[in-house]
Scaffold this motif. Structure first.
Motif, PDB file in Angstrom:
ATOM      1  N   ILE A 248       0.839  -1.202   0.000  1.00 28.19           N
ATOM      2  CA  ILE A 248       0.000   0.000   0.000  1.00 28.19           C
ATOM      3  C   ILE A 248       0.875   1.254   0.000  1.00 28.19           C
ATOM      4  CG2 ILE A 248      -1.699   1.328   1.342  1.00 28.19           C
ATOM      5  CD1 ILE A 248      -2.768  -1.364   2.357  1.00 28.19           C
ATOM      6  N   ALA A 249       1.936   1.215   0.824  1.00 28.94           N
ATOM      7  CA  ALA A 249       2.812   2.387   0.912  1.00 28.94           C
ATOM      8  C   ALA A 249       3.496   2.671  -0.426  1.00 28.94           C
ATOM      9  CB  ALA A 249       3.856   2.177   2.005  1.00 28.94           C
ATOM     10  N   VAL A 250       3.928   1.600  -1.108  1.00 23.72           N
ATOM     11  CA  VAL A 250       4.582   1.793  -2.409  1.00 23.72           C
ATOM     12  C   VAL A 250       3.600   2.412  -3.406  1.00 23.72           C
ATOM     13  CG1 VAL A 250       5.638   0.637  -4.378  1.00 23.72           C
ATOM     14  CG2 VAL A 250       6.232  -0.074  -2.068  1.00 23.72           C
ATOM     15  N   LEU A 251       2.368   1.882  -3.426  1.00 26.80           N
ATOM     16  CA  LEU A 251       1.368   2.417  -4.360  1.00 26.80           C
ATOM     17  C   LEU A 251       1.055   3.874  -4.039  1.00 26.80           C
ATOM     18  CD1 LEU A 251      -1.161  -0.508  -4.885  1.00 26.80           C
ATOM     19  CD2 LEU A 251       0.773   0.204  -6.295  1.00 26.80           C
ATOM     20  N   LEU A 252       0.912   4.181  -2.736  1.00 33.53           N
ATOM     21  CA  LEU A 252       0.638   5.561  -2.323  1.00 33.53           C
ATOM     22  C   LEU A 252       1.756   6.488  -2.776  1.00 33.53           C
ATOM     23  CD1 LEU A 252      -0.742   5.620   1.332  1.00 33.53           C
ATOM     24  CD2 LEU A 252      -1.718   6.708  -0.696  1.00 33.53           C
ATOM     25  N   LEU A 253       2.982   6.061  -2.511  1.00 34.65           N
ATOM     26  CA  LEU A 253       4.139   6.877  -2.868  1.00 34.65           C
ATOM     27  C   LEU A 253       4.163   7.129  -4.368  1.00 34.65           C
ATOM     28  CD1 LEU A 253       6.585   8.172  -1.546  1.00 34.65           C
ATOM     29  CD2 LEU A 253       7.873   6.100  -1.986  1.00 34.65           C
ATOM     30  N   ASP A 254       3.859   6.073  -5.135  1.00 35.18           N
ATOM     31  CA  ASP A 254       3.869   6.205  -6.584  1.00 35.18           C
ATOM     32  C   ASP A 254       2.773   7.152  -7.049  1.00 35.18           C
ATOM     33  OD1 ASP A 254       4.915   5.637  -9.088  1.00 35.18           O
ATOM     34  OD2 ASP A 254       3.352   4.154  -9.482  1.00 35.18           O
ATOM     35  N   LYS A 255       1.609   7.027  -6.408  1.00 36.76           N
ATOM     36  CA  LYS A 255       0.460   7.835  -6.808  1.00 36.76           C
ATOM     37  C   LYS A 255       0.687   9.311  -6.427  1.00 36.76           C
ATOM     38  CE  LYS A 255      -3.986   6.931  -8.081  1.00 36.76           C
ATOM     39  NZ  LYS A 255      -3.790   6.237  -9.329  1.00 36.76           N
ATOM     40  N   LEU A 256       1.216   9.541  -5.228  1.00 40.21           N
ATOM     41  CA  LEU A 256       1.317  10.910  -4.719  1.00 40.21           C
ATOM     42  C   LEU A 256       2.496  11.680  -5.300  1.00 40.21           C
ATOM     43  CD1 LEU A 256       0.407  10.273  -0.979  1.00 40.21           C
ATOM     44  CD2 LEU A 256      -1.012  11.362  -2.716  1.00 40.21           C
ATOM     45  N   VAL A 257       3.649  11.047  -5.372  1.00 42.63           N
ATOM     46  CA  VAL A 257       4.818  11.779  -5.872  1.00 42.63           C
ATOM     47  C   VAL A 257       5.492  11.101  -7.062  1.00 42.63           C
ATOM     48  CG1 VAL A 257       5.318  12.882  -3.687  1.00 42.63           C
ATOM     49  CG2 VAL A 257       6.364  10.709  -4.195  1.00 42.63           C
ATOM     50  N   GLY A 258       5.189   9.822  -7.274  1.00 39.75           N
ATOM     51  CA  GLY A 258       5.826   9.104  -8.381  1.00 39.75           C
ATOM     52  C   GLY A 258       7.167   8.540  -7.943  1.00 39.75           C
ATOM     53  N   LEU A 259       7.355   7.234  -8.112  1.00 37.15           N
ATOM     54  CA  LEU A 259       8.608   6.607  -7.677  1.00 37.15           C
ATOM     55  C   LEU A 259       9.803   7.118  -8.478  1.00 37.15           C
ATOM     56  CD1 LEU A 259       7.412   2.904  -7.273  1.00 37.15           C
ATOM     57  CD2 LEU A 259       7.831   4.560  -5.466  1.00 37.15           C
ATOM     58  N   GLU A 260       9.522   7.606  -9.690  1.00 38.04           N
ATOM     59  CA  GLU A 260      10.605   8.090 -10.547  1.00 38.04           C
ATOM     60  C   GLU A 260      11.371   9.234  -9.904  1.00 38.04           C
ATOM     61  OE1 GLU A 260       7.621   7.392 -11.583  1.00 38.04           O
ATOM     62  OE2 GLU A 260       7.870   5.838 -13.099  1.00 38.04           O
ATOM     63  N   LEU A 261      10.741   9.884  -8.913  1.00 44.79           N
ATOM     64  CA  LEU A 261      11.392  10.973  -8.189  1.00 44.79           C
ATOM     65  C   LEU A 261      12.756  10.558  -7.649  1.00 44.79           C
ATOM     66  CD1 LEU A 261      10.527  13.859  -6.958  1.00 44.79           C
ATOM     67  CD2 LEU A 261      10.192  12.579  -4.858  1.00 44.79           C
ATOM     68  N   PHE A 262      12.853   9.269  -7.264  1.00 52.08           N
ATOM     69  CA  PHE A 262      14.080   8.790  -6.636  1.00 52.08           C
ATOM     70  C   PHE A 262      15.211   8.593  -7.648  1.00 52.08           C
ATOM     71  CE2 PHE A 262      10.782   7.861  -3.680  1.00 52.08           C
ATOM     72  CZ  PHE A 262      11.360   8.098  -2.451  1.00 52.08           C
ATOM     73  N   LEU A 263      14.883   8.685  -8.915  1.00 53.58           N
ATOM     74  CA  LEU A 263      15.913   8.516  -9.932  1.00 53.58           C
ATOM     75  C   LEU A 263      16.520   9.840 -10.340  1.00 53.58           C
ATOM     76  CD1 LEU A 263      14.176   5.894 -12.247  1.00 53.58           C
ATOM     77  CD2 LEU A 263      15.646   5.545 -10.277  1.00 53.58           C
ATOM     78  N   LYS A 264      15.880  10.948  -9.917  1.00 58.76           N
ATOM     79  CA  LYS A 264      16.360  12.267 -10.337  1.00 58.76           C
ATOM     80  C   LYS A 264      17.769  12.502  -9.822  1.00 58.76           C
ATOM     81  CE  LYS A 264      13.742  15.627  -9.205  1.00 58.76           C
ATOM     82  NZ  LYS A 264      12.708  16.625  -8.987  1.00 58.76           N
ATOM     83  N   SER A 265      18.601  13.086 -10.685  1.00 60.78           N
ATOM     84  CA  SER A 265      19.921  13.452 -10.192  1.00 60.78           C
ATOM     85  C   SER A 265      19.788  14.725  -9.389  1.00 60.78           C
ATOM     86  CB  SER A 265      20.877  13.660 -11.355  1.00 60.78           C
ATOM     87  OG  SER A 265      20.630  14.895 -11.953  1.00 60.78           O
ATOM     88  N   LYS A 266      20.689  14.870  -8.387  1.00 61.11           N
ATOM     89  CA  LYS A 266      20.542  16.023  -7.508  1.00 61.11           C
ATOM     90  C   LYS A 266      21.166  17.258  -8.144  1.00 61.11           C
ATOM     91  CE  LYS A 266      20.445  13.350  -3.309  1.00 61.11           C
ATOM     92  NZ  LYS A 266      21.056  13.173  -1.999  1.00 61.11           N
TER      93      LYS A 266
END
Lengths: 266, 315
Positions: A248-266
């Protein structure tokens, strides 16, 4: 992808191995929880939901579950303001000893959990709050706080600081600028951090082991205690509860902010 | 008339006005240059609890256990440290923990790098999403549950031994040994490592790789001489996290090692709760803190904070 065929084969072979490694324990637990037998074995002896129905009859499980929920909520509620403000302070203000403060705020990661747990056990004992439940939530907030600061920092750094200047130029006093411009701007970071804090607290084991006793035991500690005695399928059913919550947490995270966020370079 | 028109303004504005007035009274304009520090106060206070805890542990470590009363003696001494450092049992525990940290860091990075690379470079959104979800799901499941899964897989009556029996092979002891602990730890660390590597790999442009290949390097040379060096911030960040988390781990050696492969954290726990010697346990804890900090400081000094820093650029 760039590169030859052999590159794809080599890399994908490793990644499929990774996927097997990552998912195997989860899949096995789910499988074991549906057995109709009384021991965990392979192949499972028939299919049944009896271990799940037994779960609801176990008062120990229910109270441990509720306690875990309680400490996770305290952890999340404390970390949201503390972490958000710290991240904004570090990113938006001229701070003397900036690097020192940054290193200091990373202490929860650099101090081993076993030392943090023992230290808080001794300290909470000295100020006579050991044995209560809320200090456990506070402790879980402290040891994971860098995750919250991290998540919000990433969002603050991605936010154009001219936005706040523009708000001030348009006459917004400090609080208004903060609540109507800065905070909505960093919201994805706050949500990510809050979800991480909750799920980490929900799973935290070692520090909870030091800070809880038989009356305040939380779910991960009680699973650990059961593993040490005898492995029965009801433990698998409890673990599936964890798997479902993680999902549920993974789906929520994906829905709310998108998991792709974690791939962004800083 | 004036009050009439102002009452038509949204209520939120009034609330903000009241809040601003109170805030201005509590925190006047002259203090505004300290606002940044004010924002940091809650986090600094929270982390200070850990500092206090360490001070207590440091204090305990300087008092020897009085075997007559089972309390710590009043007098200061370094007995606990000399006992911990000269004991061959503890020496082997320390060496085992460091050895495991090196092994786990090596295997985890080896397995994590291709994962992070393919995830970042995936052309299809669905592939990317699949790899992300497969990574986050175990990431959100704690150590205890995952260790329990391994017990079911590797145990005496477990999946693998059942498969062996089906093939007519004898049952093997796959659990309660060093390799089982290493396996459990690598599986546990994999998501941490991938998530710290991914931003660094994203920062490497595809064109750099293309350039390298169009200049005649094959993919292995491109990987070794272009991608890996450029991913240094990610390699540093993930090495630090995996190494220190392994060095200080308690659950995996406890559950999958079954008391045969204690790490430093297990020795500390036993010092406190089995030997009831909080002085010795505290000394071991201080040694662990020193070891972990020394490693982090040395690596940061050599290579910068990598993807671990809060402000997103290498310091």
């Amino acid at each position: 992808m760039i590169g030859s065929r052999s590159k794809g084969v080599v890399l994908w072979t490793i990644v499929w191995f990774d996927l097997l490694l990552l998912s195997l324990p989860t899949l096995i637990i789910i499988g074991a929880s549906f057995t109709s037998g009384d021991i965990v074995q392979f192949p499972p002896e028939g299919f049944s939901l009896k271990w799940y129905s037994k779960l609801w009859l176990l008062d120990d499980f229910k109270s441990a579950f509720l306690r875990t929920l309680y400490v996770s909520i305290i952890c999340t509620l404390v970390s949201i303001p503390a972490g958000t403000l710290a991240a904004i302070g570090l990113a938006r203000y001229r701070i003397r000893f900036h690097t020192t403060i940054q290193v200091y705020l990373l202490l929860p990661f650099t101090i081993p959990l076993v030392a943090s747990g023992l230290g808080m056990m001794i300290f909470f004992g000295e100020i006579r709050i050991l044995g209560q439940l809320w200090p456990v939530g506070l402790a879980l907030c402290i040891i994971n706080l860098p995750f919250m600061i991290w998540a919000v920092s990433a969002a603050v750094n991605g936010l154009d600081d001219q936005l706040e200047n523009a708000a001030a130029n348009c006459g917004a006093p400090p609080l208004q600028a903060f609540f109507t411009v800065t905070l909505p701007g960093v919201m994805p970071g706050v949500i990510t951090g809050a979800l991480l804090m909750f799920i980490l607290a929900f799973n935290e084991f070692l520090v909870s082991l030091f800070l809880t006793d038989a009356r305040t035991v939380t779910l991960p500690v009680s699973i650990y205690n059961s593993i040490r005695s005898v492995i029965t399928p009801d433990l698998a059913a409890v673990s599936v509860v964890y798997i479902v919550i993680a999902f549920i947490a993974v789906l929520l995270l994906d829905k709310l902010v998108g998991l792709e966020l974690f791939l962004k370079s800083k | 008339m004036a009050s009439n028109s102002s009452s038509k303004l949204p209520r939120r504005w009034h609330l903000f006005d009241i809040a601003e007035r109170n805030a201005a009274a509590l925190w006047p304009k002259t203090m505004h240059r300290y606002s940044g520090y004010l924002l940091l106060v809650p986090a600094i206070l929270l982390v200070f609890v850990l500092v206090l805890g360490l001070v207590y542990i440091g204090g305990y470590s300087l008092h020897e256990l009085d075997l007559a009363t089972y309390r710590l003696k009043e007098t200061f001494s370094l007995t606990n440290y000399s006992a911990a450092l000269t004991s061959t049992t503890y020496q082997s525990v320390v060496l085992r923990s460091i050895g495991a940290s090196i092994l786990v860091t090596f295997f985890t990075l080896l397995l994590a790098f291709p994962y992070a690379y393919l995830m970042v470079r995936a052309r299809q959104a669905a592939t990317k999403k699949f790899l992300l979800i497969s990574l986050f799901l175990p990431f959100f499941i704690g150590q205890i549950v995952r260790a329990y899964g391994w017990l079911i897989i590797l145990g005496q009556e477990g999946l693998i031994n059942t498969l062996f029996a089906g093939l007519g092979l004898p049952a093997m002891d796959l659990i309660y040994n060093y390799p089982a602990v290493i396996l459990g730890l690598v599986q546990y660390m994999l998501p941490f490592a991938v998530l710290l590597l991914a931003p660094a790999i994203t920062a490497i442009g595809r064109d750099v790789e293309l350039a390298s290949e169009s200049l005649g390097a094959n993919w292995m040379r491109t990987f070794l001489h272009v991608v890996l060096p450029m991913a240094k911030p990610g390699l540093v960040g993930s090495s630090v996290v995996v190494f220190t988390l392994t060095l200080t781990d308690f659950a995996m050696p406890e559950i999958l090692g079954g008391g045969t492969t204690d790490f430093i954290a297990n020795a500390i726990y036993d010092g406190f709760f089995q030997l009831s010697n909080s002085g010795l346990g505290s000394a071991l804890a201080m040694i662990l803190v020193t070891l972990g900090t020394a490693f982090v400081v040395i690596l940061f000094f050599l290579a910068g904070t990598g993807t671990l820093g809060f402000n997103g650029r290498e310091q």
